[in-house]
Each structure stands twice: as structure tokens, then as C-alpha cells.
Write an enzyme that holds these catalytic residues in place. Structure first.
Site: not given
Ligand SMILES: Nc1ncnc2c1ncn2[C@@H]1O[C@H](COP(=O)(O)OS(=O)(=O)O)[C@@H](OP(=O)(O)O)[C@H]1O
Length: 330
Positions: A76-79, A142, A164, A172, A230, A296
Site C-alpha cells: 500500500k505504498s504506491g506499488t 513485497h 510511504r 490504505s 510516495y 482508493r
Molecule cells: N496512479 C496513482 N497515483 C497515486 N496513488 C495511487 C495511484 N494508483 C494507486 N494509488 C494508491 O496507492 C495505494 C495502493 O497501494 P499499492 O498499489 O502499493 O497496493 S498493493 O500493495 O499493490 O496492494 C492506494 O492508496 P490509498 O488511496 O491511500 O488507499 C491507491 O489509491
């Protein structure tokens, strides 16, 4: 209503693990999870059952190439976002028209950049095909630094690490688990989940040990490991994307910069564009997660809408205690 086991995403199901994995699990510390029913502590970090099987399998079989690029993240760090950036970056000559026929327009970033331990090494059929992927191969994981396959450490492959602020990463993850509402999860209230997170019991946690492992290594091996945040991707996206391009060995030319290639990549991968694509509003990964669950709100500081002052102070105190000493702060 909790989801029944038969419609639980595949990666959370605990049946069908190998005997080897079952034997190991019997020797490991176990906790009730707040994502899946159980978490197992392996090499100091907590994994869900199926992921653990994938960890063992990729530790045993994954052969990293010098040209490989590995995206490593705390959950949930922006993967999803970083996968999109890196895929678009590496494939920009193949798909010069970013808003026509680009794979990111029709495929979820997790489909384009699979997880080693969650996708590839949990599906034996996919493993032999890894050798036929043209280089540079792009994977994600991860896994904590201590658990990386030996070939990753020994080879010259590049690691891009993304983390993040734990307050936002926690919120998240909490939303993600609540959306799933798994049968057998025991700690889905914010308070209980936070307590577990603070004690290190979370997906690939302890969160802080995960970050520390890569932070230290990025200082020791700056050519091998680049650490990204992030918050920086949000604040200064073109600067960070250019740094990333240089690090993975495909810097932008002056002409590309003038032609607006950087802006195009950033736009294509933006939350607004990706989250509104048909493919990301519907459909699921083969591992069972719904595409929309990866999008989200995508904001920095959303934790303020959920955590009390005391909770914020608690998380900040742990961060300072565990990372401040090493010069790392969020
Ligand atoms: N394009 C883009 N730009 C900015 N932020 C984004 C983007 N895509 C996904 N997100 C946000 O990233 C959070 C999901 O984290 P991960 O992608 O690391 O999830 S995972 O670990 O792969 O399941 C989740 O954060 P939160 O919104 O705070 O829950 C997503 O909304």
C-alpha cells in the site's frame, strides 16, 4: 457479510499449500491476521499462508539476471503507481503514442508487472516462461531485504524500493482489508488493526524493519538500490521520474523532454486516468483482487481523516524510534 472461503481471492486461500510449506509453518510463530486468517513469521517478517509458499518457491528457483529490474515495496505504498511508471518508462519507444493502444489503457499495472511471490511463484505454469521475457525483465515483490532470493543479491540487477508514510500506508491497508471483510480475520476495527500494525504484525511487517533493511542497503549500494517515497512522487513527479529513468539505465534525452514524453507518462499513470479506465473499474487479477481495490483516493495525508492525535503520535514515535537514529524520517 464475510466472503465465503470459495470466493475469497486466491492469494488469501490457505488450502492447496505444499507439504514443504505446511511443515515449515508448523515450526513458525503464527498470529491471527487482520487481512487473512493467519500470518506466519518467517525470517523476522509476517506473511500470509499462500504468500509464504511463493516466498519459499522464489527463494529456491528465481534466477535473477543482471539486466532485471525489481520493484520492491511495502504494501500500500504506491506499488500500482510505480509499476505503471516503470512499465511506461521502459516501453516508451515501443508505444510512443501513449494515449493510443498503450497496454496500460487496457491492462491493470499488476497484470503487466507481476509479483514474484504472489503471482509467478504461486503458479508453477508461469515459471518456465520467465526465461523468454525480453530484457530488461520487470518484476515486483513485497519481500523484505533479508528474504530476497540469493540471485537478486548476487547479481547486478537493479532494485527500486518504494515506501510511504506508515500512517497513510496503514490507513490504505486497513481500507483494503475492510473491503475484503474476510472470514477468520480477527482485527478489523481501526484500533485493533493499528495495535497489530504497531506491533509489526501486518503484511510483510514489521513495516519499519522493512524500510530500514532497504534504506541501509541503498546507502551502501546506491548503484543497486534506489529508494523512492510516495510523497516525493506526488510532490515532484517529473524530477523523481527522471531520477528513476537514469537509475534503470534509460534516461530521457533532451528531445524527449522537449517533446513532452515525461508529461505524457505522468499523465497516463496519474490516479485520475488510471482509476477511471474501464479495465481498472471492473475485473480482477488472476490472484483474485479486484482491480478497483488498488485505487482508493491516492492522497498524501488521508490518515488525518481517520487517526486520532494519540494514534498519530504513537505511529510517529515508533517511526522516530526505529528509523530516526538511522537518519530516515517521513
Ligand atoms: N496512479 C496513482 N497515483 C497515486 N496513488 C495511487 C495511484 N494508483 C494507486 N494509488 C494508491 O496507492 C495505494 C495502493 O497501494 P499499492 O498499489 O502499493 O497496493 S498493493 O500493495 O499493490 O496492494 C492506494 O492508496 P490509498 O488511496 O491511500 O488507499 C491507491 O489509491
Amino acid at each position: 457479510m464475510p466472503q465465503a472461503n470459495n470466493i475469497m481471492p486466491k492469494y488469501l486461500q490457505e488450502s492447496e499449500v505444499s507439504q514443504e510449506c505446511k511443515d515449515l509453518i508448523a515450526t513458525l510463530p503464527m498470529e491471527k491476521g487482520w487481512l487473512a486468517s493467519h500470518l506466519h513469521q518467517y525470517q523476522g517478517f509476517w506473511h500470509i499462508t499462500r504468500q509464504l509458499q511463493g516466498v519459499l518457491s522464489c527463494q529456491k528457483h528465481f534466477n535473477a539476471l543482471n539486466s532485471d529490474i525489481l520493484i520492491v515495496t511495502t504494501p500500500k505504498s504506491g506499488t500500482t503507481w510505480l509499476k505503471a511508471w516503470t512499465f511506461a518508462l521502459l516501453n516508451r519507444h515501443k508505444y510512443p503514442k501513449m494515449f493510443e493502444n498503450h497496454p496500460l489503457l487496457t491492462k491493470n499495472p499488476h497484470f503487466l508487472v507481476p509479483f514474484l511471490e504472489l503471482d509467478l511463484y504461486n503458479d508453477k505454469d508461469l515459471v518456465p516462461n520467465l526465461n523468454s521475457i525480453p530484457s530488461p525483465r520487470l518484476f515486483s515483490t513485497h519481500l523484505p531485504y533479508v528474504s530476497l532470493p540469493k540471485s537478486v543479491i548476487d547479481s547486478d540487477c537493479k532494485i527500486v524500493y518504494l515506501c510511504r508514510d506508515p500512517k497513510d500506508a496503514f490507513i490504505s491497508l486497513w481500507h483494503f482489508t475492510n473491503e475484503l471483510k474476510m472470514e477468520g480475520t480477527c482485527a478489523n476495527s481501526l484500533e485493533d488493526s493499528l495495535e497489530k500494525f504497531c506491533n509489526g504484525v501486518s503484511l510483510c511487517g514489521p513495516f519499519w524493519d522493512h524500510v530500514l533493511g532497504y534504506w541501509k542497503e541503498s546507502l551502501d549500494q546506491p548503484k543497486k538500490i534506489m529508494l523512492m517515497r510516495y510523497e516525493e512522487m506526488k510532490k515532484n513527479p517529473s524530477f523523481v521520474l527522471k531520477e528513476l529513468a537514469r537509475f534503470v539505465g534509460c534516461p530521457f534525452s533532451k528531445e524527449e523532454e522537449d517533446e513532452g514524453v515525461i508529461d505524457d507518462i505522468l499523465k497516463l499513470c496519474s490516479f485520475k486516468i488510471l482509476s477511471n479506465l474501464e479495465v481498472n473499474k471492473k475485473g480482477k487479477l488472476s490472484s483474485g483482487e479486484e482491480h478497483r481495490a488498488f485505487f482508493r483516493c491516492g492522497k498524501v495525508g488521508d490518515f488525518k481523516n481517520y487517526l486520532t492525535i494519540e494514534m498519530i503520535e504513537k505511529l510517529d514515535m515508533i517511526t522516530e524510534k526505529k528509523l530516526g537514529h538511522y537518519g530516515f524520517r517521513f
